[in-house]
Motif scaffolding. Structure first.
Motif, PDB file in Angstrom:
ATOM      1  N   ASP A  34       0.880  -1.158   0.000  1.00  0.00           N
ATOM      2  CA  ASP A  34       0.000   0.000   0.000  1.00  0.00           C
ATOM      3  C   ASP A  34       0.927   1.220   0.000  1.00  0.00           C
ATOM      4  OD1 ASP A  34      -1.390   2.227   0.944  1.00  0.00           O
ATOM      5  OD2 ASP A  34      -2.494   1.121   2.481  1.00  0.00           O
TER       6      ASP A  34
ATOM      7  N   ASP B 155      -0.210  -1.001  -4.328  1.00  0.00           N
ATOM      8  CA  ASP B 155      -1.615  -1.074  -3.938  1.00  0.00           C
ATOM      9  C   ASP B 155      -2.098   0.354  -3.700  1.00  0.00           C
ATOM     10  OD1 ASP B 155      -4.016  -1.252  -2.627  1.00  0.00           O
ATOM     11  OD2 ASP B 155      -3.454  -2.981  -1.396  1.00  0.00           O
TER      12      ASP B 155
ATOM     13  N   VAL C 175      -5.341   1.211  -3.461  1.00  0.00           N
ATOM     14  CA  VAL C 175      -6.743   1.186  -3.034  1.00  0.00           C
ATOM     15  C   VAL C 175      -7.037   2.344  -2.079  1.00  0.00           C
ATOM     16  CG1 VAL C 175      -8.433  -0.118  -1.676  1.00  0.00           C
ATOM     17  CG2 VAL C 175      -7.097  -1.273  -3.431  1.00  0.00           C
ATOM     18  N   GLN C 176      -6.107   2.672  -1.204  1.00  0.00           N
ATOM     19  CA  GLN C 176      -6.388   3.773  -0.265  1.00  0.00           C
ATOM     20  C   GLN C 176      -5.775   5.116  -0.700  1.00  0.00           C
ATOM     21  OE1 GLN C 176      -7.121   3.255   3.780  1.00  0.00           O
ATOM     22  NE2 GLN C 176      -7.038   1.036   3.767  1.00  0.00           N
TER      23      GLN C 176
ATOM     24  N   GLY D  89      -9.100   0.387  -6.082  1.00  0.00           N
ATOM     25  CA  GLY D  89     -10.400  -0.050  -5.562  1.00  0.00           C
ATOM     26  C   GLY D  89     -11.237   1.126  -5.117  1.00  0.00           C
ATOM     27  N   LYS D  90     -11.725   0.994  -3.882  1.00  0.00           N
ATOM     28  CA  LYS D  90     -12.709   1.944  -3.311  1.00  0.00           C
ATOM     29  C   LYS D  90     -12.914   3.306  -3.985  1.00  0.00           C
ATOM     30  CE  LYS D  90     -11.201   0.619   0.892  1.00  0.00           C
ATOM     31  NZ  LYS D  90     -11.383  -0.823   1.061  1.00  0.00           N
TER      32      LYS D  90
ATOM     33  N   ALA E 174     -13.272  -2.058  -9.000  1.00  0.00           N
ATOM     34  CA  ALA E 174     -11.843  -2.186  -8.725  1.00  0.00           C
ATOM     35  C   ALA E 174     -11.145  -2.365 -10.054  1.00  0.00           C
ATOM     36  CB  ALA E 174     -11.590  -3.388  -7.811  1.00  0.00           C
TER      37      ALA E 174
HETATM   38  C1  LIG Z   1      -4.879  -1.093   1.124  1.00  0.00           C
HETATM   39  C2  LIG Z   1      -5.990  -1.997   0.651  1.00  0.00           C
HETATM   40  N1  LIG Z   1      -5.762  -2.860  -0.358  1.00  0.00           N
HETATM   41  C3  LIG Z   1      -6.733  -3.680  -0.821  1.00  0.00           C
HETATM   42  C4  LIG Z   1      -8.002  -3.672  -0.267  1.00  0.00           C
HETATM   43  C5  LIG Z   1      -9.029  -4.590  -0.834  1.00  0.00           C
HETATM   44  O1  LIG Z   1      -9.824  -3.900  -1.729  1.00  0.00           O
HETATM   45  P1  LIG Z   1     -11.125  -4.601  -2.376  1.00  0.00           P
HETATM   46  O2  LIG Z   1     -12.129  -4.725  -1.267  1.00  0.00           O
HETATM   47  O3  LIG Z   1     -11.571  -3.670  -3.469  1.00  0.00           O
HETATM   48  O4  LIG Z   1     -10.677  -5.926  -2.890  1.00  0.00           O
HETATM   49  C6  LIG Z   1      -8.284  -2.823   0.781  1.00  0.00           C
HETATM   50  C7  LIG Z   1      -9.617  -2.809   1.398  1.00  0.00           C
HETATM   51  O5  LIG Z   1      -9.870  -2.149   2.388  1.00  0.00           O
HETATM   52  C8  LIG Z   1      -7.252  -1.948   1.244  1.00  0.00           C
HETATM   53  O6  LIG Z   1      -7.486  -1.083   2.254  1.00  0.00           O
END
Ligand SMILES: Cc1ncc(COP(=O)(O)O)c(C=O)c1O
Length: 267
Positions: free
Chosen positions: A44, A77, A79-80, A106-107, A116
């Motif tokens: 991340d 990663d 996602v955040q 993602g989110k 995603a």
């Molecule tokens: C840093 C991180 N990576 C991956 C994910 C997973 O994402 P997804 O639910 O879209 O698979 C999350 C979910 O909270 C996350 O915080």
């Protein structure tokens, strides 16, 4: 799989880049002992759940070099931290001057719409695509694509990255002022609208205070502000508000936190 410690000053003092790269090199050695070596380093880009570690910008580069030297890939990663949250760049990895082999998203990509994505260098998947081909049922559906496009349009049209930077600085400045009155705010760090606040007994980093952190999150909730906790000891408040947060709303948070800390210090 080998997990490496997060790139925190608690682990590596001021030598975060060197310390983190050494931890990755140690992980490579462990995987070599297991006789399969590393496939990839995945992180991340802002180490959110570890407690939010964004500084100093550039610290990831040495670790990425370590894994690439032994033929491993670097997977970011996002996602955040992705989609402009740090205010400085669209993607967290850009702050570190590194180019990933793969990026997971993602989110925030759909701002609530469930979607995603993954971006991969075409050279890494060319053979797979030639030999097997790629298919999934819902991939690229028009509704998700429209939601994702709307998110990109709004980030650009409403200047949300610049807003994240300005309002993030306002919150960090406010928190650093609050620290003078409430030393239990042991550390305040972050970039843009991604901020971590460590709560420790007497402000001593060696004494994380998850009990106080729970009391503070509940006190904030009672005052209409929702904040989660993160970090190994659950003593880091993780601030990740909407990118359209206004200066007035940032003040609502700062005032609510001040009231809550005052209440906690009385009890
Ligand atoms: C840093 C991180 N990576 C991956 C994910 C997973 O994402 P997804 O639910 O879209 O698979 C999350 C979910 O909270 C996350 O915080």
């Amino acid at each position: 799989m080998v997990a490496v410690p997060p790139p925190s000053r608690a682990h590596f003092n001021d030598a975060v880049a060197e310390g983190f790269a050494t931890a990755v090199a140690d992980a490579v050695a462990t995987l070599n002992q297991r006789r399969h070596g590393p496939a990839a380093l995945i992180c991340d880009s802002i180490f959110s759940s570890d407690g939010v570690f964004s500084e100093p910008a550039g610290f990831l580069a040495d670790a990425v070099q370590v894994v690439r030297q032994v033929g491993g890939l670097y997977i970011a990663d996002e996602v955040q931290p992705g989609f402009g949250r740090t205010g400085e760049c669209m993607w967290g990895f850009q702050r570190h001057g590194v180019e990933p082999d793969m990026v997971t998203m993602g989110k925030p990509m759909g701002n609530g719409f469930p979607m995603a994505g993954v971006a991969v260098r075409s050279s890494h998947v060319a053979r797979f695509c030639e030999e097997v081909g790629y298919f999934n049922t819902f991939g690229g559906n028009p509704v998700a694509a429209a939601a994702g496009q709307a998110v990109l349009d709004i980030i650009r049209e409403e200047g949300l990255m610049a807003n994240a930077l300005v309002i993030g600085e306002q919150i960090i400045d406010g928190l650093r002022t609050l620290r003078k009155a409430f030393p239990t705010l042991a550390d305040v760090r972050g970039t843009g609208l991604f901020i971590g606040i460590d709560l420790c007994a007497n402000g001593d980093p060696a004494r994380p205070d998850p009990g106080l952190t729970t009391a503070v999150t509940n006190g904030l909730k009672d005052r209409g502000v929702l904040v989660g906790a993160a970090g190994k000891y659950g003593n880091t408040l993780k601030l990740r508000p909407p990118l359209c947060l206004t200066a007035e709303e940032a003040d609502i948070f700062l005032n609510a936190l001040e009231d809550t800390l005052a209440e906690c210090s009385r009890s």
